[in-house]
Scaffold this motif. Structure first.
Motif, PDB file in Angstrom:
ATOM      1  N   THR A 349       0.837  -1.210   0.000  1.00  0.00           N
ATOM      2  CA  THR A 349       0.000   0.000   0.000  1.00  0.00           C
ATOM      3  C   THR A 349       0.869   1.256   0.000  1.00  0.00           C
ATOM      4  O   THR A 349       0.591   2.225  -0.721  1.00  0.00           O
ATOM      5  N   ASP A 350       1.941   1.254   0.803  1.00  0.00           N
ATOM      6  CA  ASP A 350       2.857   2.397   0.843  1.00  0.00           C
ATOM      7  C   ASP A 350       3.550   2.607  -0.500  1.00  0.00           C
ATOM      8  O   ASP A 350       3.703   3.740  -0.978  1.00  0.00           O
ATOM      9  N   ILE A 351       3.988   1.518  -1.111  1.00  0.00           N
ATOM     10  CA  ILE A 351       4.677   1.622  -2.402  1.00  0.00           C
ATOM     11  C   ILE A 351       3.734   2.182  -3.469  1.00  0.00           C
ATOM     12  O   ILE A 351       4.118   3.037  -4.278  1.00  0.00           O
ATOM     13  N   ALA A 352       2.489   1.715  -3.465  1.00  0.00           N
ATOM     14  CA  ALA A 352       1.502   2.226  -4.424  1.00  0.00           C
ATOM     15  C   ALA A 352       1.266   3.716  -4.206  1.00  0.00           C
ATOM     16  O   ALA A 352       1.138   4.484  -5.167  1.00  0.00           O
ATOM     17  N   ARG A 353       1.192   4.140  -2.936  1.00  0.00           N
ATOM     18  CA  ARG A 353       0.996   5.566  -2.652  1.00  0.00           C
ATOM     19  C   ARG A 353       2.163   6.403  -3.158  1.00  0.00           C
ATOM     20  O   ARG A 353       1.983   7.487  -3.712  1.00  0.00           O
ATOM     21  N   ILE A 354       3.381   5.908  -2.992  1.00  0.00           N
ATOM     22  CA  ILE A 354       4.572   6.651  -3.404  1.00  0.00           C
ATOM     23  C   ILE A 354       4.645   6.790  -4.917  1.00  0.00           C
ATOM     24  O   ILE A 354       4.995   7.849  -5.447  1.00  0.00           O
ATOM     25  N   VAL A 357       1.689   8.783  -8.601  1.00  0.00           N
ATOM     26  CA  VAL A 357       1.726  10.224  -8.864  1.00  0.00           C
ATOM     27  C   VAL A 357       1.659  10.394 -10.368  1.00  0.00           C
ATOM     28  O   VAL A 357       2.161   9.545 -11.123  1.00  0.00           O
ATOM     29  N   ARG A 358       1.063  11.481 -10.822  1.00  0.00           N
ATOM     30  CA  ARG A 358       0.885  11.682 -12.252  1.00  0.00           C
ATOM     31  C   ARG A 358       2.186  11.490 -13.013  1.00  0.00           C
ATOM     32  O   ARG A 358       3.179  12.154 -12.719  1.00  0.00           O
ATOM     33  N   TRP A 359       2.157  10.565 -13.962  1.00  0.00           N
ATOM     34  CA  TRP A 359       3.267  10.232 -14.856  1.00  0.00           C
ATOM     35  C   TRP A 359       4.370   9.427 -14.183  1.00  0.00           C
ATOM     36  O   TRP A 359       5.098   8.720 -14.862  1.00  0.00           O
ATOM     37  N   VAL A 360       4.541   9.538 -12.851  1.00  0.00           N
ATOM     38  CA  VAL A 360       5.615   8.793 -12.190  1.00  0.00           C
ATOM     39  C   VAL A 360       5.402   7.297 -12.364  1.00  0.00           C
ATOM     40  O   VAL A 360       6.358   6.535 -12.610  1.00  0.00           O
ATOM     41  N   ASP A 361       4.144   6.851 -12.245  1.00  0.00           N
ATOM     42  CA  ASP A 361       3.884   5.416 -12.368  1.00  0.00           C
ATOM     43  C   ASP A 361       4.129   4.895 -13.781  1.00  0.00           C
ATOM     44  O   ASP A 361       4.164   3.682 -14.006  1.00  0.00           O
ATOM     45  N   ARG A 362       4.310   5.813 -14.759  1.00  0.00           N
ATOM     46  CA  ARG A 362       4.610   5.388 -16.124  1.00  0.00           C
ATOM     47  C   ARG A 362       6.076   4.978 -16.284  1.00  0.00           C
ATOM     48  O   ARG A 362       6.405   4.219 -17.204  1.00  0.00           O
ATOM     49  N   VAL A 363       6.949   5.516 -15.445  1.00  0.00           N
ATOM     50  CA  VAL A 363       8.383   5.272 -15.640  1.00  0.00           C
ATOM     51  C   VAL A 363       9.032   4.570 -14.450  1.00  0.00           C
ATOM     52  O   VAL A 363      10.157   4.074 -14.570  1.00  0.00           O
ATOM     53  N   LEU A 364       8.353   4.523 -13.304  1.00  0.00           N
ATOM     54  CA  LEU A 364       8.949   3.950 -12.094  1.00  0.00           C
ATOM     55  C   LEU A 364       8.201   2.683 -11.709  1.00  0.00           C
ATOM     56  O   LEU A 364       6.984   2.704 -11.515  1.00  0.00           O
ATOM     57  N   SER A 365       8.920   1.564 -11.633  1.00  0.00           N
ATOM     58  CA  SER A 365       8.298   0.303 -11.233  1.00  0.00           C
ATOM     59  C   SER A 365       9.043  -0.244 -10.020  1.00  0.00           C
ATOM     60  O   SER A 365      10.277  -0.194  -9.957  1.00  0.00           O
ATOM     61  N   ALA A 366       8.308  -0.739  -9.048  1.00  0.00           N
ATOM     62  CA  ALA A 366       8.887  -1.261  -7.805  1.00  0.00           C
ATOM     63  C   ALA A 366       8.457  -2.711  -7.622  1.00  0.00           C
ATOM     64  O   ALA A 366       7.330  -3.090  -7.977  1.00  0.00           O
ATOM     65  N   ARG A 367       9.368  -3.520  -7.023  1.00  0.00           N
ATOM     66  CA  ARG A 367       9.076  -4.940  -6.789  1.00  0.00           C
ATOM     67  C   ARG A 367       9.461  -5.299  -5.360  1.00  0.00           C
ATOM     68  O   ARG A 367      10.576  -5.002  -4.920  1.00  0.00           O
ATOM     69  N   LEU A 368       8.515  -5.890  -4.651  1.00  0.00           N
ATOM     70  CA  LEU A 368       8.735  -6.298  -3.267  1.00  0.00           C
ATOM     71  C   LEU A 368       8.898  -7.818  -3.241  1.00  0.00           C
ATOM     72  O   LEU A 368       7.984  -8.560  -3.640  1.00  0.00           O
ATOM     73  N   THR A 369      10.054  -8.288  -2.779  1.00  0.00           N
ATOM     74  CA  THR A 369      10.309  -9.726  -2.701  1.00  0.00           C
ATOM     75  C   THR A 369      10.225 -10.200  -1.256  1.00  0.00           C
ATOM     76  O   THR A 369      10.379  -9.409  -0.325  1.00  0.00           O
ATOM     77  N   GLY A 370      10.021 -11.511  -1.073  1.00  0.00           N
ATOM     78  CA  GLY A 370       9.873 -12.076   0.263  1.00  0.00           C
ATOM     79  C   GLY A 370       8.426 -12.113   0.676  1.00  0.00           C
ATOM     80  O   GLY A 370       7.552 -11.493   0.059  1.00  0.00           O
TER      81      GLY A 370
END
Length: 529
Positions: A349-354, A357-370
């Protein structure tokens, strides 16, 4: 012939400057001016006596310019014609409120009156103790909504007479003002629908409405109601998504914005296909004029690109991306050292909130392992290819749709931007929050309607002034125009008494070339001390 004459009274000699002339062959005193006693004359000759003992600064340029425009339009007379001669006091206070609203953004009526030069030239004259917010609301308490509408229409007629036959637009300002109902109650949000001129975005008639409550008036209904007060052909200007409130197939003229993401084929058109719109009025703005299917019909669309908007959006995106990566770095470090042991769902949920943001989600991808706290790790990457596409395809662009096949692109852009000029002025005049001075009162429907009228009239006057400055070669926003005029101040110099009342002199501050041009344009010499 001038001479100094001494008169001895109670053992002291008082001196006068006397001018004599021959009248019917005999010498006669035609004027005399009191100079003071001997010690007063001695003090006046002393070098220190030439210095003022105090000074006071008054706002002059902006106040006199707005008043000059109000006088030229005969606003007070127009209000009196609606209310009748017995309500002359109400007309005077409404005119005063317009002058105050245009020139004193965060100061009460009484404070402004004490610090402005308006007391010298405002007519009808008002006592200083009669100018206050409380007195204004008391004086206008019996005004009805029909009267307020007729007042606006009467002033509108004066404004229209000051312009060539204007092309008019219907616009909606959903964030017109925010009102505090009381110390504890929730704020009241108000919007404003208005008919304005395409040239200068000058409001002619308007209607305020409450937002977020029952019975909210759709934009299309507001346009129909305003049309009964201002007959004639009107072009509706709508923002992205607002078209749902309108029936674009009803024969209504319109200029509106479309979501860029819904038309990817237009976004990938090469920049070589765009042409400059008007280098003088819109420097750095280019446009592609074409047709495509919009809302099930083949319509004219104009894709614009602004170099200034592109640079601003690129800066904003870089800041947003930097903020997101800093937050992700901090979260990744906390997970790595074991200080953050929250469950996986909370972290997602925190990662999705970060990243949401407009356009940021188009270029920034995050992956949580474990899967378990203590084992969770965060990785992220920036897609530079997507960032380049964003810069090329989105930044600086706007897509307009219209049924006006005969309007030049420059007129379409002018019409669409009218809403933003109006919104900018209302934000400046109202601030982010309209609060009542102590003691607090409730913002009733009546008070909101009166405030809306005053704001609309102040906007009409200042936009008319901006249009005049533009015709004189001064490309200034309303904020810049009033700022330049406010720098023309009036200084009151108070000198020590040499007998009798203290001497006072009023002078205007020095003016640069732009301020002098505005001084001449608005005829401020008529109001100078």
């Amino acid at each position: 012939m001038a001479s100094v004459v001494g008169k001895r009274v109670n053992g002291r000699t008082y001196y006068y400057l006397v001018e004599s002339e021959r009248v019917d062959g005999a010498p006669r005193i035609v004027s005399q001016r009191y100079l003071g006693a001997a010690e007063d004359l001695a003090a006046a000759l002393d070098s220190a006596a030439g210095l003022p003992e105090s000074t006071r600064h008054l706002s002059f340029g902006d106040v006199a310019s707005v008043w000059s425009t109000l006088e030229r339009l005969q606003v007070r007379q127009a209000i009196e014609e609606v209310l009748g001669p017995r309500r002359a006091k109400v007309a005077g206070y409404l005119t005063l409120a317009v002058l105050h609203r245009a020139t004193a953004l965060d100061v009460s009526l009484a404070q402004w009156w004490e610090s402005a030069a308006a007391v010298r030239f405002f007519r009808p004259r008002l006592r200083a103790d009669a100018v206050s917010d409380e007195e204004f609301w008391h004086t206008t308490r019996r005004l009805t909504r029909p009267q307020l509408e007729r007042i606006e229409e009467a002033v509108c007629a004066r404004v229209r007479a000051d312009l060539p036959d204007p092309i008019t637009l219907a616009v909606d300002i959903p964030n017109f003002a925010t009102y505090a109902e009381s110390d504890t109650a929730d704020a009241t949000l108000a919007g404003l629908s208005a008919i304005v001129t395409r040239d200068g975005a000058i409001p002619l008639v308007s209607r305020a409405y409450r937002r977020g409550g029952p019975g909210v008036e759709p934009f299309g209904v507001a346009v129909d109601r305003l049309g009964t007060r201002h007959p004639g052909e009107v072009t509706v200007v709508f923002d992205t998504g607002q078209h749902a409130q309108l029936d674009l197939d009803s024969g209504l003229h319109f200029v509106g914005a479309l979501p860029l993401g819904d038309f990817p084929d237009l976004l990938t058109r090469p920049a070589a296909g765009r042409r400059p719109v008007d280098p003088q009025r819109f420097p750095g703005l280019t446009a592609l004029d074409t047709r495509t299917t919009v809302f099930g019909a083949n319509r004219r669309v104009v894709l614009t690109h602004s170099a200034r908007l592109h640079a601003a959006q690129a800066r904003g995106f870089a800041q947003a991306l930097s903020s997101a990566t800093r937050q992700l770095d901090g979260l990744a470090l906390a997970l790595a050292v074991g200080t953050n042991r929250r469950p996986r769902d909370q972290l997602l949920t925190d990662i999705a909130r970060i990243t949401r943001v407009r356009w940021v989600d188009r270029v920034l991808s995050a992956r949580l392992t474990g899967t378990k706290p203590g084992e969770l790790r965060l990785e992220y990457r920036t897609d530079e290819a997507a960032r380049a596409r964003l810069d090329e395809e989105f930044f600086g662009k706007q897509l307009l749709v219209t049924d006006h096949d005969d309007w030049p692109v420059v007129d379409l852009v002018t019409a669409y931007r009218a809403r933003y000029h109006l919104d900018s002025t209302f934000r400046m005049l109202n601030g982010s929050f309209v609060a009542a001075p102590a003691p607090r009162w409730d913002w009733s429907e009546h008070r909101i309607a009166v405030h809306s009228l005053v704001s609309a009239l102040a906007t009409a006057v200042t936009h008319l002034m901006r249009r005049a400055a533009d015709r004189a070669g001064l490309d200034l926003s309303v904020r810049e125009l009033l700022d330049q005029l406010s720098r023309i101040g009036e200084t009151v110099l108070r000198y020590p008494s040499t007998g009798g009342r203290p001497r006072t002199r009023r002078v205007l501050t020095a003016r640069d070339q732009t301020q002098q041009q505005l001084y001449d344009l608005f005829g401020l010499g008529r109001y100078a001390p």
